[in-house]
Write a protein that holds these residues in place. Structure first.
Motif, PDB file in Angstrom:
ATOM      1  N   ALA A   1      12.917   8.592  -4.371  1.00  0.00           N
ATOM      2  CA  ALA A   1      13.848   7.676  -4.732  1.00  0.00           C
ATOM      3  C   ALA A   1      13.503   7.061  -6.120  1.00  0.00           C
ATOM      4  CB  ALA A   1      13.958   6.372  -3.640  1.00  0.00           C
ATOM      5  N   PHE A   2      12.318   7.123  -6.373  1.00  0.00           N
ATOM      6  CA  PHE A   2      11.640   6.690  -7.801  1.00  0.00           C
ATOM      7  C   PHE A   2      12.296   7.411  -8.842  1.00  0.00           C
ATOM      8  CE2 PHE A   2       8.671   6.289 -11.063  1.00  0.00           C
ATOM      9  CZ  PHE A   2       8.694   5.180 -11.541  1.00  0.00           C
ATOM     10  N   THR A   3      12.328   8.626  -8.629  1.00  0.00           N
ATOM     11  CA  THR A   3      12.788   9.603  -9.535  1.00  0.00           C
ATOM     12  C   THR A   3      14.226   9.578  -9.742  1.00  0.00           C
ATOM     13  OG1 THR A   3      11.147  11.326  -8.921  1.00  0.00           O
ATOM     14  CG2 THR A   3      12.834  12.140 -10.250  1.00  0.00           C
ATOM     15  N   GLY A   4      14.884   9.258  -8.601  1.00  0.00           N
ATOM     16  CA  GLY A   4      16.695   9.176  -8.651  1.00  0.00           C
ATOM     17  C   GLY A   4      16.756   8.002  -9.452  1.00  0.00           C
ATOM     18  N   VAL A   5      16.001   6.790  -9.242  1.00  0.00           N
ATOM     19  CA  VAL A   5      16.304   5.490  -9.727  1.00  0.00           C
ATOM     20  C   VAL A   5      16.242   5.716 -11.271  1.00  0.00           C
ATOM     21  CG1 VAL A   5      15.727   3.141  -9.979  1.00  0.00           C
ATOM     22  CG2 VAL A   5      16.157   4.104  -7.619  1.00  0.00           C
ATOM     23  N   ILE A   6      14.933   6.098 -11.576  1.00  0.00           N
ATOM     24  CA  ILE A   6      14.406   6.365 -13.215  1.00  0.00           C
ATOM     25  C   ILE A   6      15.594   7.132 -13.849  1.00  0.00           C
ATOM     26  CG2 ILE A   6      12.813   6.677 -14.838  1.00  0.00           C
ATOM     27  CD1 ILE A   6      12.599   4.145 -13.381  1.00  0.00           C
TER      28      ILE A   6
ATOM     29  N   PHE B   1       0.661  -1.154  -0.087  1.00  0.00           N
ATOM     30  CA  PHE B   1      -0.013   0.057  -0.010  1.00  0.00           C
ATOM     31  C   PHE B   1       0.809   1.308  -0.104  1.00  0.00           C
ATOM     32  CE2 PHE B   1       0.896  -0.604   4.520  1.00  0.00           C
ATOM     33  CZ  PHE B   1       0.886   0.635   4.824  1.00  0.00           C
ATOM     34  N   GLU B   2       2.088   1.330   0.297  1.00  0.00           N
ATOM     35  CA  GLU B   2       3.005   2.381   0.301  1.00  0.00           C
ATOM     36  C   GLU B   2       3.435   2.505  -0.828  1.00  0.00           C
ATOM     37  OE1 GLU B   2       4.800   1.475   5.132  1.00  0.00           O
ATOM     38  OE2 GLU B   2       6.293   1.550   3.277  1.00  0.00           O
ATOM     39  N   TRP B   3       3.795   1.675  -1.660  1.00  0.00           N
ATOM     40  CA  TRP B   3       4.016   1.799  -3.071  1.00  0.00           C
ATOM     41  C   TRP B   3       2.713   2.469  -3.714  1.00  0.00           C
ATOM     42  CZ3 TRP B   3       8.893   1.090  -4.937  1.00  0.00           C
ATOM     43  CH2 TRP B   3       9.945   0.461  -4.410  1.00  0.00           C
ATOM     44  N   LYS B   4       1.722   1.923  -3.462  1.00  0.00           N
ATOM     45  CA  LYS B   4       0.506   2.307  -4.359  1.00  0.00           C
ATOM     46  C   LYS B   4       0.319   3.826  -4.083  1.00  0.00           C
ATOM     47  CE  LYS B   4      -1.958  -2.117  -4.639  1.00  0.00           C
ATOM     48  NZ  LYS B   4      -2.921  -2.826  -4.024  1.00  0.00           N
ATOM     49  N   ILE B   5       0.376   4.308  -2.615  1.00  0.00           N
ATOM     50  CA  ILE B   5       0.324   5.635  -2.537  1.00  0.00           C
ATOM     51  C   ILE B   5       1.370   6.601  -3.153  1.00  0.00           C
ATOM     52  CG2 ILE B   5       0.047   7.323  -0.556  1.00  0.00           C
ATOM     53  CD1 ILE B   5      -0.836   4.862   1.309  1.00  0.00           C
ATOM     54  N   ALA B   6       2.496   6.127  -3.174  1.00  0.00           N
ATOM     55  CA  ALA B   6       3.571   6.806  -3.704  1.00  0.00           C
ATOM     56  C   ALA B   6       3.319   6.981  -5.181  1.00  0.00           C
ATOM     57  CB  ALA B   6       4.927   6.316  -3.555  1.00  0.00           C
ATOM     58  N   TRP B   7       2.986   5.824  -5.906  1.00  0.00           N
ATOM     59  CA  TRP B   7       2.792   5.878  -7.363  1.00  0.00           C
ATOM     60  C   TRP B   7       1.574   6.756  -7.475  1.00  0.00           C
ATOM     61  CZ3 TRP B   7       4.945   5.446 -11.643  1.00  0.00           C
ATOM     62  CH2 TRP B   7       4.156   5.276 -12.810  1.00  0.00           C
TER      63      TRP B   7
END
Length: 448
Positions: free
Chosen positions: A358-363, A31-37
């Motif tokens: 972190a998602f922005t940094g990884v991509i 659910f943490e990933w879903k909220i962040a997405w």
């Protein structure tokens, strides 16, 4: 209150606590990933910061691309420079110290060069040792002149110089080396000659007569034209058979130096002492690292400075993540308050916004790595296109020394760029994420 009743309440409290602990979701739950997405995809009308996310993504991509491209060009330039040195020059040269001959003249030659070369060749780590005769002459053909440094060397020893005898870059017939000269492509172009043409060599130290020394002029056929990859070598060097060079330069029975090739050129300093001892009395040694060490050290300093400068670019790009997350936390204050009242812990909220940054940094890092690797792999067509657009003359080999911009993709350089970008992205994301986690839900919902 009875003791039994107190124990029951304690037991019930512990049971509830254990049940709550059992129901506590693990870190980075689904659910943490879903909220962040959901926050990353949100439109501006919904309080999202997708535009800022795109800016951060593009900035990190370009910064990582620039870092990998620079590191690959740096590695390629050093590798090409060292390879041209090792592929067309001796790894170590053994010279003779000054001495007087039987006529009282000061000479720097080896009369027993064959014995000395044989002893040096027996040193562990030495591939071969070849006697050389060297001299500087004026080459003339088609009414043109060029200064040339002539290397007198035996045909079997010339075959061991990789860059000179490479059939992919040279033209002619090396089997006929004993009948003529091997010219650098720059010298051949300057004189306007090809394989089979005649070149006159003019030496000021020629025939000795009663009236002094007269210049020596002799014509030779060009049997091989080589391209070593270094402008200064191709533009000034020629090879002549060893016996002929002894006659032409008045070195009958002697050699000017010994050319030594070793198995591991990077470790040639460790072989300097054994080679000097094997060469015997009056021998001095000069390695390729002695000759080019200053330039290589300058390259190393430049590499370190460039890495630091480009690291600052990556830091600036990752700081955009902080700006985007601060705006996201501010716009999602009401959502944070609701999520906290529904039971989300501070850790869950922190991880939600950490995932966003972190998602922005990884991509961005992944895209930058892909672009940087493609640049290093396809640098030749890219450079040709830039040269065509600029109308030519972008790369001057007379200044750079080599003929094209090289690039060498190394796993260490790619890993360094990835580690730097991801590390900075993760670190700068923590601060706005902690701010979101510590937000008071009462304050967040007071005016809602």
């Amino acid at each position: 209150m009875t003791p039994a009743g107190g124990e029951g309440r304690v037991r019930a409290h512990l049971t509830l606590k254990v049940t709550a602990m059992a129901r506590t979701p693990p870190p980075f739950a689904a659910f943490e990933w879903k909220i962040a997405w959901r926050y990353l995809r949100a439109r501006r009308a919904e309080g999202g910061v997708s535009t800022m996310t795109w800016i951060s993504l593009i900035g990190i991509t370009l910064a990582v691309f620039a870092l990998i491209a620079t590191l690959s060009v740096r590695s390629g330039f050093r590798a090409e420079f060292v390879d041209t040195i090792l592929g067309a020059n001796a790894h170590a040269s053994v010279y003779a110290s000054a001495r007087e001959d039987e006529f009282g003249r000061v000479v720097r030659t080896f009369p027993d060069y064959a014995e000395r070369a044989a002893r040096v060749a027996e040193v562990p780590g030495v591939d071969r040792a070849a006697p050389l005769v060297k001299g500087q002459v004026m080459a003339n053909a088609n009414g043109r002149n060029a200064g040339v440094e002539v290397f007198g060397i035996a045909a079997e020893d010339l075959a061991g110089i990789r860059r000179i005898v490479d059939p992919e870059t040279g033209r002619g017939d090396l089997a006929r080396f004993g009948e003529g000269l091997a010219l650098g492509s720059g010298v051949a172009r300057e004189l306007g000659v090809e394989v089979g043409d005649q070149v006159r060599l003019i030496s000021p130290e020629g025939v000795k007569t009663a009236f002094g020394v007269s210049p020596r002029v002799k014509a030779y056929e060009v049997v091989w034209i080589f391209t070593a990859g270094r402008y200064d070598i191709d533009r000034t060097r020629a090879y002549m058979p060893f016996d002929e060079a002894q006659l032409y330069f008045n070195r009958e029975g002697v050699a000017d130096e010994l050319e030594v090739m070793v198995s591991d050129p990077e470790a040639v300093r460790g072989l300097a002492q054994p080679i000097a001892e094997a060469a015997g009395a009056g021998a001095m040694i000069w390695t390729w690292q002695d000759a080019s060490g200053g330039f290589l050290r300058a390259l190393e300093v430049e590499d370190n400075v460039m890495f630091v400068i480009l690291s600052v670019l990556v830091l600036i790009a990752t700081m955009n993540i902080v700006s985007g997350l601060i705006m996201l936390v501010k716009n999602k204050g009401r959502d944070i308050g609701i999520l906290r009242t529904m039971g989300l812990t501070e850790g869950s909220v922190l991880r939600v916004f950490f995932i966003c940054g972190a998602f922005t940094g990884v991509i961005g890092t992944a895209l930058g790595v892909v672009l940087g690797c493609l640049f290093a792999i396809y640098i030749d067509p890219i450079f040709s296109f830039v040269n065509y657009v600029a109308g030519g003359g972008v790369w001057d080999p007379s200044i750079r020394g080599i003929y094209a911009l090289p690039a060498k993709l190394q796993a260490g350089d790619v890993f360094s760029a990835m580690a730097l970008s991801l590390g900075l992205s993760f670190v700068v994301t923590i601060f706005p994420a902690r701010r979101a986690a510590r937000m008071n839900p009462v304050e967040a919902l007071r005016y809602e």
